[in-house]
Scaffold this motif. Structure first.
Motif, PDB file in Angstrom:
ATOM      1  N   UNK A 147      88.792 -42.489  95.949  1.00 22.73           N
ATOM      2  CA  UNK A 147      88.447 -41.168  95.442  1.00 22.73           C
ATOM      3  C   UNK A 147      87.153 -41.336  94.643  1.00 22.73           C
ATOM      4  N   UNK A 148      86.654 -40.253  94.081  1.00 21.65           N
ATOM      5  CA  UNK A 148      85.517 -40.359  93.171  1.00 21.65           C
ATOM      6  C   UNK A 148      86.049 -40.396  91.748  1.00 21.65           C
ATOM      7  N   UNK A 162      82.771 -27.847  87.579  1.00 22.28           N
ATOM      8  CA  UNK A 162      83.905 -28.349  88.374  1.00 22.28           C
ATOM      9  C   UNK A 162      83.396 -29.402  89.346  1.00 22.28           C
ATOM     10  N   UNK A 163      84.272 -30.273  89.807  1.00 20.86           N
ATOM     11  CA  UNK A 163      83.850 -31.300  90.771  1.00 20.86           C
ATOM     12  C   UNK A 163      83.355 -30.672  92.061  1.00 20.86           C
ATOM     13  N   UNK A 164      82.417 -31.294  92.738  1.00 19.41           N
ATOM     14  CA  UNK A 164      81.902 -30.767  94.010  1.00 19.41           C
ATOM     15  C   UNK A 164      82.951 -30.810  95.099  1.00 19.41           C
ATOM     16  N   UNK A 165      82.829 -29.867  96.046  1.00 22.63           N
ATOM     17  CA  UNK A 165      83.785 -29.799  97.149  1.00 22.63           C
ATOM     18  C   UNK A 165      83.127 -30.026  98.502  1.00 22.63           C
ATOM     19  N   UNK A 166      81.800 -30.046  98.536  1.00 29.17           N
ATOM     20  CA  UNK A 166      81.097 -30.320  99.782  1.00 29.17           C
ATOM     21  C   UNK A 166      80.089 -31.441  99.544  1.00 29.17           C
ATOM     22  N   UNK A 261      77.742 -42.204  85.992  1.00 24.45           N
ATOM     23  CA  UNK A 261      78.499 -40.950  86.022  1.00 24.45           C
ATOM     24  C   UNK A 261      79.641 -40.974  87.029  1.00 24.45           C
ATOM     25  N   UNK A 262      79.499 -41.754  88.139  1.00 26.63           N
ATOM     26  CA  UNK A 262      80.506 -41.746  89.198  1.00 26.63           C
ATOM     27  C   UNK A 262      80.547 -43.077  89.923  1.00 26.63           C
ATOM     28  N   UNK A 263      81.712 -43.404  90.451  1.00 28.03           N
ATOM     29  CA  UNK A 263      81.866 -44.475  91.425  1.00 28.03           C
ATOM     30  C   UNK A 263      82.872 -44.000  92.472  1.00 28.03           C
ATOM     31  N   UNK A 288      88.748 -35.814  95.140  1.00 31.99           N
ATOM     32  CA  UNK A 288      88.661 -36.376  96.493  1.00 31.99           C
ATOM     33  C   UNK A 288      87.204 -36.481  96.932  1.00 31.99           C
ATOM     34  N   UNK A 289      86.920 -37.461  97.766  1.00 28.81           N
ATOM     35  CA  UNK A 289      85.582 -37.575  98.340  1.00 28.81           C
ATOM     36  C   UNK A 289      85.289 -36.281  99.097  1.00 28.81           C
ATOM     37  N   UNK A 290      84.205 -35.577  98.769  1.00 27.25           N
ATOM     38  CA  UNK A 290      83.917 -34.299  99.428  1.00 27.25           C
ATOM     39  C   UNK A 290      83.600 -34.467 100.914  1.00 27.25           C
TER      40      UNK A 290
END
Length: 418
Positions: A147-148, A162-166, A261-263, A288-290
């Motif tokens: 996941x991210x 919010x987290x990205x979805x695409x 910021x992310x992995x 989830x990974x977009x």
């Protein structure tokens, strides 16, 4: 599948017992089960054993823990053992099933899968590697996938609500986060599991089956090249090394440094991050990974375990009873909650909805995939041309040329000696 022989029984009233033996006095038959170290806690196994033996009065469990190191050779030896002392049920990595099914060394569990175990609801990333043709040899037990993992505070500071979805949203957000001394994402150049998901999302694959005996590398298809191009764009929004994978250096340590910021990782890595930097407690989130569109998350490589039954087991009925119990809704759900896994069926995802990281993992697992279903895939990973391909492209080489080179190497590795 070898022939199943029904034991001679006598029926007295509602009691079934061996002929000439009083009910309740017959000895229990021992079922030997090999499970891998770390797959289930001691408390879980204690509870499962007590429940199983109470509902199967004629069976006793002998659960033996195995180390992952050297397990392939050990399992192969066990599968060839006809002495009667070999294990009856074995836990194996989901992508290892083709190694063991090759040569007819595993029991065919297709009937039980269709009739009793609800195979149509299994996670595809666990079920597909356990299948050869129309026959099912590996029975899904539990899954884990990437996941991210992200910094909630850094997202808020960047104005990301919010987290990205695409994918497009993900790139845009990551570009906002990639500022000053903060990396928008730390993505190592040779993280080929993450690349695989991007390729699958585009309709490509790592390799494709040509006929019953031959596979061909497929990194040079337009779909796979589009997946690599997305990986290149995302990887550029951070300082991940182009010539190393996510373990060199371990990305948990890099993330714990506070400037990322992310992995992309399994949620369990958060524990290692917090051990290194307790100040991040309460600041970590998961999504989830977009995917290409918001209608579904991105495809991910699904790891985890299947259960198999050796062809030479002394009692296939007893062995399948254990498999059926371990993978049942009751105990599979209990295992997922205990160990923070994804259950083996999409219909059981709600069981882990209360834990943010596992819930994100379960969403991705519903669209998970596994490596090509061939015994020779291990030969590809032994000198992984996908990693070499990725590094060359990220360092500026022509993607199409390097993809053709890597695809040829994959084809060579997947060509069996006939």
């Amino acid at each position: 599948m070898r022939r199943r022989l029904l034991p001679l029984i006598c029926v007295t009233g509602t009691l079934v017992s061996a002929c000439g033996t009083l009910p309740g006095t017959q000895p229990r038959e021992t079922v030997t089960v090999w499970l891998m170290k770390g797959s289930a806690s001691a408390d879980f196994l204690k509870r499962f054993t007590a429940d199983f033996e109470s509902t199967h009065k004629d069976l006793r469990l002998d659960i033996r823990t195995q180390d992952w190191t050297g397990i392939v050779a050990k399992v192969r030896k066990a599968l060839a053992d006809t002495s009667g002392d070999a294990p009856d049920v074995i836990e194996v990595g989901n992508t290892q099933v083709p190694l063991y099914a090759d040569g007819g060394r595993l029991a065919d569990l297709t009937l039980e899968s269709m009739r009793d175990w609800g195979k149509d609801k299994w996670l595809p990333g666990l079920a597909e590697p356990g299948k050869e043709g129309n026959q099912q040899y590996g029975i899904p037990w539990y899954a884990a996938n990437r996941v991210v993992v992200y910094r909630k505070d850094l997202f808020a500071q960047a104005g990301i609500a919010r987290p990205p979805r695409t994918r497009d949203e993900w790139l845009a957000d990551t570009e906002k986060l990639n500022t000053g001394d903060t990396q928008g994402i730390y993505l190592a150049g040779q993280d080929w599991y993450t690349l695989s998901g991007f390729i699958w999302d585009e309709g490509g694959d790592l390799a494709r089956k040509v006929d019953d005996y031959q596979w061909k590398g497929a990194l040079d298809t337009p779909e796979a090249l589009r997946g690599m191009d997305f990986y290149r764009r995302l990887q550029s929004l951070g300082d991940g090394p182009k010539d190393a994978d996510e373990e060199h250096p371990p990305q948990a340590g890099v993330f714990a440094g506070g400037k990322v910021a992310q992995i992309v990782a399994v949620p369990g890595l958060a524990q290692s991050i917090l051990e290194r930097n307790p100040a991040l407690k309460g600041k970590l989130g998961f999504f989830p990974v977009p995917g290409p569109t918001a209608s579904r998350p991105g495809a991910v490589f699904t790891g985890g375990s299947d259960l198999v039954v050796p062809q030479h087991t002394g009692d296939q009925f007893a062995a399948t009873a254990v498999v059926g119990a371990l993978t049942s809704a009751k105990w599979d759900t209990e295992l997922a909650r205990t160990m923070n896994y994804v259950p083996n069926k999409t219909t059981l995802a709600g069981a882990v909805s209360g834990e943010e990281g596992v819930a994100a993992m379960a969403v991705g697992a519903a669209h998970g995939r596994a490596t090509p279903n061939t015994p020779q895939w291990a030969d590809v990973e032994a000198d992984n041309p996908i990693k070499q391909y990725m590094s060359r492209v990220l360092n500026g080489a022509d993607p199409a040329t390097e993809a053709r080179r890597a695809s040829r190497k994959i084809t060579e590795a997947l060509t069996p000696d006939l």
